[in-house]
Design an enzyme around this catalytic site. Structure first.
Site, PDB file in Angstrom:
ATOM      1  N   SER A 252      -3.176  -7.469   3.377  1.00  0.00           N
ATOM      2  CA  SER A 252      -3.133  -7.458   4.574  1.00  0.00           C
ATOM      3  C   SER A 252      -3.475  -8.752   5.062  1.00  0.00           C
ATOM      4  O   SER A 252      -2.983  -9.213   6.295  1.00  0.00           O
ATOM      5  CB  SER A 252      -4.160  -6.279   5.040  1.00  0.00           C
ATOM      6  OG  SER A 252      -3.912  -5.090   4.600  1.00  0.00           O
TER       7      SER A 252
ATOM      8  N   LYS B 163     -16.069  -7.481   5.776  1.00  0.00           N
ATOM      9  CA  LYS B 163     -14.815  -7.515   6.287  1.00  0.00           C
ATOM     10  C   LYS B 163     -14.910  -7.279   7.995  1.00  0.00           C
ATOM     11  O   LYS B 163     -15.496  -6.376   8.379  1.00  0.00           O
ATOM     12  CB  LYS B 163     -13.624  -6.899   5.949  1.00  0.00           C
ATOM     13  CG  LYS B 163     -13.317  -7.142   4.656  1.00  0.00           C
ATOM     14  CD  LYS B 163     -12.103  -6.496   3.947  1.00  0.00           C
ATOM     15  CE  LYS B 163     -11.519  -6.933   2.351  1.00  0.00           C
ATOM     16  NZ  LYS B 163     -10.416  -6.082   2.106  1.00  0.00           N
TER      17      LYS B 163
ATOM     18  N   HIS C 112       0.838  -1.188  -0.202  1.00  0.00           N
ATOM     19  CA  HIS C 112       0.121   0.075   0.127  1.00  0.00           C
ATOM     20  C   HIS C 112       0.852   1.314  -0.073  1.00  0.00           C
ATOM     21  O   HIS C 112       0.727   2.165  -0.641  1.00  0.00           O
ATOM     22  CB  HIS C 112      -0.724   0.065   1.291  1.00  0.00           C
ATOM     23  CG  HIS C 112      -1.838  -0.948   1.526  1.00  0.00           C
ATOM     24  ND1 HIS C 112      -2.135  -1.554   2.589  1.00  0.00           N
ATOM     25  CD2 HIS C 112      -2.876  -1.465   0.523  1.00  0.00           C
ATOM     26  CE1 HIS C 112      -2.939  -2.553   2.383  1.00  0.00           C
ATOM     27  NE2 HIS C 112      -3.891  -2.551   1.401  1.00  0.00           N
TER      28      HIS C 112
HETATM   29  P1  ADP Z   1      -6.131  -5.794   0.853  1.00  0.00           P
HETATM   30  O1  ADP Z   1      -6.785  -5.951   2.158  1.00  0.00           O
HETATM   31  O2  ADP Z   1      -6.154  -7.047  -0.195  1.00  0.00           O
HETATM   32  O3  ADP Z   1      -4.763  -5.662   1.163  1.00  0.00           O
HETATM   33  P2  ADP Z   1      -7.260  -3.324   0.595  1.00  0.00           P
HETATM   34  O4  ADP Z   1      -8.561  -3.055   0.331  1.00  0.00           O
HETATM   35  O5  ADP Z   1      -6.707  -2.675   1.888  1.00  0.00           O
HETATM   36  O6  ADP Z   1      -6.782  -4.762   0.257  1.00  0.00           O
HETATM   37  O7  ADP Z   1      -6.510  -2.500  -0.563  1.00  0.00           O
HETATM   38  C1  ADP Z   1      -6.849  -1.326  -1.107  1.00  0.00           C
HETATM   39  C2  ADP Z   1      -6.001  -1.073  -2.300  1.00  0.00           C
HETATM   40  O8  ADP Z   1      -4.673  -1.367  -2.495  1.00  0.00           O
HETATM   41  C3  ADP Z   1      -6.629  -1.831  -3.505  1.00  0.00           C
HETATM   42  O9  ADP Z   1      -6.679  -1.062  -4.679  1.00  0.00           O
HETATM   43  C4  ADP Z   1      -5.708  -3.072  -3.615  1.00  0.00           C
HETATM   44  O10 ADP Z   1      -5.505  -3.634  -4.906  1.00  0.00           O
HETATM   45  C5  ADP Z   1      -4.221  -2.223  -3.303  1.00  0.00           C
HETATM   46  N1  ADP Z   1      -3.199  -3.113  -3.041  1.00  0.00           N
HETATM   47  C6  ADP Z   1      -3.412  -4.245  -1.841  1.00  0.00           C
HETATM   48  N2  ADP Z   1      -2.046  -4.537  -1.665  1.00  0.00           N
HETATM   49  C7  ADP Z   1      -1.525  -4.027  -2.642  1.00  0.00           C
HETATM   50  C8  ADP Z   1       0.195  -4.445  -3.341  1.00  0.00           C
HETATM   51  N3  ADP Z   1       0.716  -5.329  -2.198  1.00  0.00           N
HETATM   52  N4  ADP Z   1       0.452  -3.745  -3.938  1.00  0.00           N
HETATM   53  C9  ADP Z   1      -0.067  -2.858  -4.872  1.00  0.00           C
HETATM   54  N5  ADP Z   1      -1.537  -2.588  -4.572  1.00  0.00           N
HETATM   55  C10 ADP Z   1      -1.919  -3.224  -3.515  1.00  0.00           C
END
Ligand code: ADP
Length: 168
Positions: free
Chosen positions: A128, A41, A17
């Site tokens: 996450s 979630k 992120h």
């Molecule tokens: P997650 O719970 O799967 O980590 P989130 O809802 O917190 O996902 O993610 C928010 C945004 O960040 C989404 O657009 C997701 O595709 C992107 N994202 C999550 N992890 C990564 C990563 N490792 N690299 C790039 N983008 C990411």
């Protein structure tokens, strides 16, 4: 001034992120990272805690603001005067869902477009939920989470372990 919004659950914010935040902050004049409520979630950190953790890891980025909202993203963007949503795109699995979300958001708010940044290869596998699972087995988290939040995250994992033992 071009204002973009980077929405997500961020439970907790990972290095993947943070990489998207840094790159988007270089592209736009202002970036609003918005922790959104996701009814599907059951988060480990409250919305306020997640906002605080992101603030901590972005304090060196002057054009990044961190916020939280339970609004519909399309409405939130309108209220904040933004016409761009930034999303990170990992391997295939993200595409279908993100494509659908982008189309829905554009339908609700035709001024709103979604731009995708491809994940860096070293973070392609990172989510996450994966970090939460690995932490339960005592894996070193330094490649997955910003160092400033690791102690607090580990404390929460330990607390959860104790609570689940008490329930059993
Ligand atoms: P997650 O719970 O799967 O980590 P989130 O809802 O917190 O996902 O993610 C928010 C945004 O960040 C989404 O657009 C997701 O595709 C992107 N994202 C999550 N992890 C990564 C990563 N490792 N690299 C790039 N983008 C990411």
């Amino acid at each position: 001034m071009k204002v973009a919004i980077y929405p997500g659950s961020f439970d907790p914010v990972t290095s993947g992120h943070l990489n998207i935040i840094q790159r988007a902050a270089n592209i736009f004049d202002r970036l609003i990272v918005c922790v959104m409520v996701n009814a599907g979630k059951n988060p480990m950190f409250t919305l306020e805690e997640r906002v605080e953790l992101i603030r901590r890891v972005t304090r060196d980025l002057p054009n990044v603001e961190v916020d939280g909202s339970n609004e519909l993203l399309a409405e939130y963007a309108k209220r904040r005067g933004s016409c761009v949503v930034v999303k990170g795109l990992r391997a295939g699995s993200d595409f279908e869902n993100e494509f659908q979300m982008a189309l829905i958001n554009h339908k609700i708010n035709p001024h709103l477009d979604t731009m995708f940044l491809t994940a860096e290869s070293r973070y392609m596998y990172l989510s996450s939920s994966l970090v939460k699972e690995l932490a339960g087995y005592g894996v070193d988290l330094s490649d997955f989470l910003p160092s400033e939040i690791i102690p607090e995250f580990q404390e929460r994992i330990e607390k959860r372990k104790i609570q689940s033992k008490e329930v059993k």
